[in-house]
Design an enzyme around this catalytic site. Structure first.
Site, PDB file in Angstrom:
ATOM      1  N   ARG B  65       0.802  -1.205   0.000  1.00 44.00           N
ATOM      2  CA  ARG B  65       0.000   0.000   0.000  1.00 44.00           C
ATOM      3  C   ARG B  65       0.846   1.271   0.000  1.00 44.00           C
ATOM      4  O   ARG B  65       0.406   2.318  -0.421  1.00 44.00           O
ATOM      5  CB  ARG B  65      -0.897  -0.014   1.234  1.00 44.00           C
ATOM      6  N   LYS B 172       2.147 -20.495   6.156  1.00 43.57           N
ATOM      7  CA  LYS B 172       1.177 -20.970   7.125  1.00 43.57           C
ATOM      8  C   LYS B 172       0.522 -19.752   7.784  1.00 43.57           C
ATOM      9  O   LYS B 172       1.118 -18.682   7.767  1.00 43.57           O
ATOM     10  CB  LYS B 172       1.862 -21.857   8.167  1.00 43.57           C
ATOM     11  N   HIS B 202       8.881 -23.474   6.799  1.00 43.44           N
ATOM     12  CA  HIS B 202      10.327 -23.202   6.745  1.00 43.44           C
ATOM     13  C   HIS B 202      11.149 -24.257   7.470  1.00 43.44           C
ATOM     14  O   HIS B 202      12.336 -24.378   7.249  1.00 43.44           O
ATOM     15  CB  HIS B 202      10.644 -21.800   7.263  1.00 43.44           C
ATOM     16  N   LYS B 206      15.215 -26.482   6.521  1.00 44.18           N
ATOM     17  CA  LYS B 206      16.394 -26.549   7.382  1.00 44.18           C
ATOM     18  C   LYS B 206      17.238 -27.773   7.046  1.00 44.18           C
ATOM     19  O   LYS B 206      16.720 -28.862   6.835  1.00 44.18           O
ATOM     20  CB  LYS B 206      15.961 -26.627   8.851  1.00 44.18           C
ATOM     21  N   GLU B 240       9.858 -22.613  22.550  1.00 46.38           N
ATOM     22  CA  GLU B 240      10.307 -21.246  22.337  1.00 46.38           C
ATOM     23  C   GLU B 240      10.463 -20.581  23.684  1.00 46.38           C
ATOM     24  O   GLU B 240       9.713 -20.883  24.612  1.00 46.38           O
ATOM     25  CB  GLU B 240       9.277 -20.477  21.509  1.00 46.38           C
ATOM     26  N   ASP B 259      -0.702 -23.666  15.562  1.00 44.30           N
ATOM     27  CA  ASP B 259       0.420 -22.888  15.028  1.00 44.30           C
ATOM     28  C   ASP B 259       1.639 -23.767  14.754  1.00 44.30           C
ATOM     29  O   ASP B 259       2.385 -23.525  13.815  1.00 44.30           O
ATOM     30  CB  ASP B 259       0.777 -21.782  16.031  1.00 44.30           C
ATOM     31  N   HIS B 264       4.615 -28.018  11.661  1.00 43.05           N
ATOM     32  CA  HIS B 264       6.015 -28.390  11.895  1.00 43.05           C
ATOM     33  C   HIS B 264       6.163 -29.771  12.545  1.00 43.05           C
ATOM     34  O   HIS B 264       6.892 -30.629  12.069  1.00 43.05           O
ATOM     35  CB  HIS B 264       6.701 -27.366  12.787  1.00 43.05           C
ATOM     36  N   LYS B 362       5.316 -21.839  24.253  1.00 42.76           N
ATOM     37  CA  LYS B 362       6.021 -20.560  24.332  1.00 42.76           C
ATOM     38  C   LYS B 362       6.439 -20.327  25.773  1.00 42.76           C
ATOM     39  O   LYS B 362       5.869 -20.893  26.693  1.00 42.76           O
ATOM     40  CB  LYS B 362       5.101 -19.438  23.869  1.00 42.76           C
TER      41      LYS B 362
END
Lengths: 335, 510
Positions: B65, B172, B202, B206, B240, B259, B264, B362
């Protein structure tokens, strides 16, 4: 850490390596190959630096064999081995041993190197200068899967290519050949963009630069068309111009880094073609350790067919036997 | 004789020095001003160019934009590259790349902008020789996917002419349940044929993940024990240490299981558990992956064998962290999971009875992703109990990130006069044996998109199968209870430990 050993033996050097590793607290090693660099004192520093940089990509045990000239008959009779063992910080990734050979032991360098090779890992020998006439038959060279010479660092590069072709053994390779990988890659990419047939080629570069000859020979071998070698002031290779059935395709590189790709009917494009330093070349050499068949085919094409050419020679011979493209490589393997 | 049409005479499979270089092509990024684009995509494109893997004339078109000119866009890319690229910045590479940079300003419902995009692409075909080959990277929230792909269709941007390709790259989440995933697939496939749609996971880019296949199928050492006769169970962890950061809008309502586990972890499970593919091409791989994903079964008692949690306030690595419910933009009554653990079984001859425990979360102890294959204890030990008291189970651990490598844990005699056996590990580290900096996942994946190599991209079937596995769990969670709270900086709620304790096992501390 550095450990200096004078008048030593291979077994003492091995002990020093273990001692060094223990001292820095990492007894386990993950090195993938042994790189033996055979050089004189004058070139040792640069070669060692390039090889250590390359070890960042290929952790290796680096053995630098420095042959010290003897200045008197007494020196010659007196054999002596000095070593400098470097591990950890001082050795890049991996371990380095600088071996200085005096007197008679110079002729028996393999006896020093053999006990120091990593178990079960490939061996590469690199002669930055003064490569033996037949690397595969050389006592050190015969220990290796891969023998790296550099025809650029010789008095008569073109003559050198002739000699290399005569004694080629699978596993031989030449840094002058590694230098042109980006060029070859870009030329292949350029031909991806057109669907025309190449009819003739001109390779332009400085005199006495074997990379130009090798590139010309590769093009002649692959394309089966006349390839002319033209001389310019350099640096290195300056241009490759291909005539195709739909107009010229050329790559010009006047300044040694940024080149221009011109394709008939398309606007000129800038392409990065930097001249690479020795460390990058060595890193490329170490990436694959199987015989380089393309190099063999290129070398066997023969530098003489190139120079006699100016047109018909190369093209005519090639055109008569298109199916024989693979033949030189096979012949080499059979030797 | 001169060269043939079609096959490039300078290309030869035996010539291994020549890199796999993408053919003439360009990349259009939607949502080019986003974080992902600046931190990952632009640097990856530069790194590819720097490694000489992009064709001359490669073009990068940004669509967003912002009111930018081509130069402004080039400047943004320049800054992003300087800050985030993996390889050194080289002026001549930059010059080559910047020639093909264009920016198209507009919103997704702006017909004129898409017309401009079309003419920009046509212009690039002429000026840069991109040959009509373009990949459209949708780095935008999924709710915009339908709009963007419809616009691409409407303006003829998705039409492939003979001898050229148009591809769509999507990130995703691929939906939030089976139904939405199918809808999304329908929308995208209406415009792009399935084999031209590349879903980025992703993780699959790896090196360590690709190495799972090398480890399993290029060696003789591991395959004979890779089954229920020797393996006790498998733990797949992706932890994480950070919280949700500024992603409240995206994360709330999605949660850890959707998620991470859906894509994954189930991909890692598939690669770990699948049979040997007939070859290493995309079709053979997808066949084996769908087979194993199709054989995955959930436990009957979801209350006992699944756990979800939410991080509460606490200390994470020396820093005070707020709880999930106190994060900005999160409903204090939110039931979104920030930790999820499930037990899965695979019903086939190789794996029957071997549980696969998947967990993600997390604000856990540290950032780590690993696959641990834990082996059974020796059926009989000639040593007495005291000698082997400290001996655990043998384990093979594939460390996906960070500190990539493989560890083999086994027992060894402690030096001394008495017989005492203790766990030791044999360690392979990538950084030690291979290149110091392996390519970023996005480099590999972008190059694969341009080459049309679909090996490392999950297919529609895989995505849908994964949702089939996860949907019942999510439905159960919606109806029963609420997430267990766990202190930030720990390894998740006690319920997760109890879940394994019920099976007489315990989680590894990664």
């Amino acid at each position: 850490m550095k450990i200096d050993l004078t008048e030593t033996t291979s077994s003492k050097i091995n002990k020093a390596l273990v001692q060094g590793r223990r001292a820095i607290g990492s007894p386990a090693i993950g090195m993938v190959l042994t790189l033996v660099v055979v050089t004189d004192e004058e070139n040792a520093y640069d070669a060692l630096r390039a090889a250590s940089d390359a070890s960042r990509e290929h952790p290796s045990r680096l053995l630098v064999v420095v042959k010290r000239p003897s200045r008197s008959p007494r020196d010659r009779a007196n054999a002596r081995l000095d070593a400098e063992v470097r591990v950890g910080e001082d050795a890049g990734i991996g371990e380095t041993v600088v071996l200085r050979l005096y007197g008679e032991v110079i002729d028996h360098a393999q006896s020093v190197v053999l006990p120091l090779l990593l178990a079960d890992a490939p061996v590469v020998v690199w002669w930055p200068v003064n490569a033996p006439a037949n690397p595969a038959k050389d006592p050190l060279g015969s220990l290796a899967q891969r023998r790296v010479t550099d025809s650029y660092a010789t008095e008569g590069p073109v003559e050198e290519l002739r000699k290399r072709a005569a004694v080629y053994t699978p596993g031989d390779t030449d840094l002058a050949w590694s230098r042109i990988t980006p060029w070859r890659s870009m030329l292949a990419a350029a031909l991806d963009q057109v669907t025309c047939d190449v009819t003739s080629v001109e390779v332009e570069g400085e005199e006495e630069n074997p990379s130009c000859e090798l590139l010309a020979m590769w093009l002649a071998e692959r394309l089966g068309v006349p390839v002319r070698r033209a001389v310019s002031k350099g640096p290195g290779l300056t241009a490759v111009r291909m005539e195709t059935t739909c107009g010229p395709v050329s790559i010009d590189r006047a300044n040694g880094s940024l080149a221009t790709l011109s394709i008939e009917g398309q606007p000129d494009r800038a392409v990065a073609l930097n001249r690479r330093d020795t460390a990058e070349l060595i890193a490329e050499e170490l990436r694959r350790l199987d015989p380089d068949e393309t190099y063999a085919a290129t070398l066997h094409f023969g530098v003489d067919r190139l120079h006699e050419s100016d047109g018909e020679g190369a093209g005519g011979a090639k055109g008569a036997e298109p199916a024989a493209k693979k033949a030189p490589a096979k012949k080499a393997a059979a030797k | 004789m001169s060269a043939h049409h079609g096959a490039n005479p300078l290309r030869d499979a035996a010539d291994r020095r020549l890199p796999r270089i993408a053919g003439p092509s360009g990349l259009v990024i939607f949502g080019v001003t986003g974080d992902l684009s600046r931190k990952k995509l632009m640097p990856a494109v530069y790194d590819l160019a720097n490694r000489g893997l992009l064709p001359p004339g490669f073009s990068l078109v940004g669509f967003a934009r912002r009111d930018w000119e081509d130069e402004d866009f080039a400047q943004v890319v320049h800054d992003a590259v300087k800050e985030h690229s993996r390889t050194a910045f080289r002026e001549e590479v930059w010059q080559q790349l910047s020639q093909g940079m264009r920016f198209v300003q507009g919103t997704f419902d702006d017909d004129q902008a898409f017309d401009t995009l079309k003419s920009t692409i046509q212009d690039l075909d002429k000026s840069q020789g991109t040959g009509g080959n373009f990949a459209f990277y949708l780095s935008v929230p999924p709710k915009f996917f339908p709009k963007v792909v419809q616009q691409l269709k409407k303006h003829g941007l998705a039409d492939q002419r003979e001898g050229s390709w148009r591809r769509a790259v999507i990130e995703k989440p691929f939906g939030h349940d089976l139904k939405s995933a199918q809808e999304l697939n329908a929308v995208v496939h209406e415009v792009f044929p399935p084999h031209e749609v590349f879903r980025i996971d992703h993780y699959l880019g790896k090196e360590t993940v690709q190495n799972i296949l090398a480890l399993r199928f290029a060696n003789t050492l591991f395959e004979p024990i890779w089954n229920r006769s020797y393996v006790d169970h498998v733990q797949i962890t992706m932890a994480e240490d950070i919280g949700i950061g500024g992603r409240a809008g995206y994360y709330d309502g999605i949660g850890a299981a959707r998620d991470v586990i859906q894509n994954h972890l189930l991909q890692l499970l598939a690669l770990t558990a699948m049979e040997e593919p007939a070859s290493f091409d995309a079709d053979a791989l997808v066949a084996e992956k769908t087979k194993v994903l199709g054989a995955v079964r959930l436990p009957k008692d979801l209350a006992a064998h699944t756990v979800r949690g939410q991080y509460a306030a606490g200390w994470q690595g020396g820093e005070k962290a707020v709880g999930y419910l106190e994060e900005d933009g999160i409903d204090p009554k939110s039931k979104t999971d920030t930790f999820a653990a499930v037990k899965l079984e695979i019903e086939n001859r190789r794996w029957a009875g071997v549980p696969f425990y998947l967990r993600t979360g997390k604000r856990l102890g540290r950032r780590v992703t690993e696959i641990a294959v834990v082996f059974q204890r020796a059926p009989h030990s000639p040593f007495d109990h005291t000698a082997t008291e400290e001996l655990g189970q043998n384990a093979l651990v594939i460390r996906v990130q960070p500190d990539e490598g493989v560890t083999l844990r086994f027992g060894s005699k402690v030096p001394g006069t008495s017989m005492e056996v203790r766990d030791v590990s044999m360690d392979f580290q990538y950084g030690e044996s291979f290149t110091e900096s392996s390519p970023e996942a996005y480099e590999r994946l972008i190059l694969d998109v341009l080459l049309g190599d679909a090996n490392l991209f999950p297919r529609t079937e895989e995505v849908e199968l994964s949702w089939k596995i996860l949907d019942p769990v999510e439905t159960y969670w919606d109806k029963h209870g609420k997430p267990a709270q766990y202190e930030s900086g720990t390894w998740g709620p006690v319920e997760a430990d109890e879940m394994l304790a019920r099976d007489g096992r315990s989680w590894r501390r990664p």
